[in-house]
Design an enzyme around this catalytic site. Structure first.
Site, PDB file in Angstrom:
ATOM      1  N   CYS A  33       0.820  -1.214   0.000  1.00 60.54           N
ATOM      2  CA  CYS A  33       0.000   0.000   0.000  1.00 60.54           C
ATOM      3  C   CYS A  33       0.852   1.262   0.000  1.00 60.54           C
ATOM      4  O   CYS A  33       0.333   2.355  -0.189  1.00 60.54           O
ATOM      5  CB  CYS A  33      -0.934   0.021   1.207  1.00 60.54           C
ATOM      6  N   ASP A  35       2.423   2.506   2.600  1.00 64.58           N
ATOM      7  CA  ASP A  35       2.373   3.221   3.871  1.00 64.58           C
ATOM      8  C   ASP A  35       3.673   3.028   4.655  1.00 64.58           C
ATOM      9  O   ASP A  35       4.319   1.995   4.566  1.00 64.58           O
ATOM     10  CB  ASP A  35       1.171   2.741   4.699  1.00 64.58           C
ATOM     11  N   CYS A  59      -2.629   4.686   6.548  1.00 64.54           N
ATOM     12  CA  CYS A  59      -4.095   4.677   6.540  1.00 64.54           C
ATOM     13  C   CYS A  59      -4.648   4.859   7.951  1.00 64.54           C
ATOM     14  O   CYS A  59      -3.911   4.830   8.941  1.00 64.54           O
ATOM     15  CB  CYS A  59      -4.597   3.368   5.947  1.00 64.54           C
ATOM     16  N   CYS A 103      -2.424  -3.801   8.646  1.00 65.88           N
ATOM     17  CA  CYS A 103      -2.035  -2.422   8.984  1.00 65.88           C
ATOM     18  C   CYS A 103      -1.498  -2.341  10.412  1.00 65.88           C
ATOM     19  O   CYS A 103      -0.627  -1.524  10.711  1.00 65.88           O
ATOM     20  CB  CYS A 103      -3.218  -1.477   8.842  1.00 65.88           C
TER      21      CYS A 103
HETATM   22 FE1  FES Z   1      -1.451   0.498   4.279  1.00 65.29          FE
HETATM   23 FE2  FES Z   1      -3.240   0.245   6.138  1.00 65.29          FE
HETATM   24  S1  FES Z   1      -3.599   0.259   4.030  1.00 65.29           S
HETATM   25  S2  FES Z   1      -1.126   0.248   6.348  1.00 65.29           S
END
Ligand code: FES
Length: 144
Positions: A33, A35, A59, A103
């Site tokens: 993602c 992140d 997120c 996450c």
């Molecule tokens: Fe990337 Fe939650 S969608 S850490």
């Protein structure tokens, strides 16, 4: 879809920021993602975590789990902090939707990475602490 506690920690996250001259700092990402999470620890001479701060480009679930995780490790010893798993954090938040479980690994792994950094800087070995991963995808399979 999200519990009230998740919404609370997402809307009003605790311990956001940086620590100047931290005892340890750790960064992990999730390549899938994109992140990123960075965790800063201030550890005293008795190996008690006096302060903890986090910054994330992540997120809502990553923010909420990191906020809760920082609350759970603050004031604790290093060994107690190692027991704060992503599952323990999710339980404290009354759960996360299944697609968001990964996450919660960002916070857990960023804390481990910061502890690893602290151990390296002080030339000590922390019992039960594995070398950190840069990308939680490396361990996400084990969790599913
Ligand atoms: Fe990337 Fe939650 S969608 S850490």
């Amino acid at each position: 879809m999200y519990s009230e506690k998740v919404m609370d920690h997402f809307s009003n996250p605790r311990n956001v920021g940086e620590i100047e001259n931290p005892s340890g700092v750790g960064t992990v990402g999730n390549a899938k993602c994109g992140d990123i999470m960075r965790m800063y620890l201030d550890v005293d001479e008795n190996q008690v975590i006096q302060d903890v701060k986090f910054k994330t480009f992540g997120c809502g679930a990553a923010i909420a789990t990191s906020s809760m995780a920082t609350e759970m490790v603050k004031g604790r010893t290093i060994q107690q902090a190692l027991e704060v798993t992503n599952k323990a954090v999710m339980e404290a938040l009354d759960g996360l939707p299944p697609v968001k479980v990964h996450c919660s690994l960002l916070a857990e792994q960023a804390i481990h990475a910061a502890l690893w950094d602290y151990a390296q800087k002080n030339n000590i070995k922390i019992e039960g602490l594995e070398p950190p991963v840069n990308d939680i995808e490396e361990i996400v399979e084990d969790e599913d």
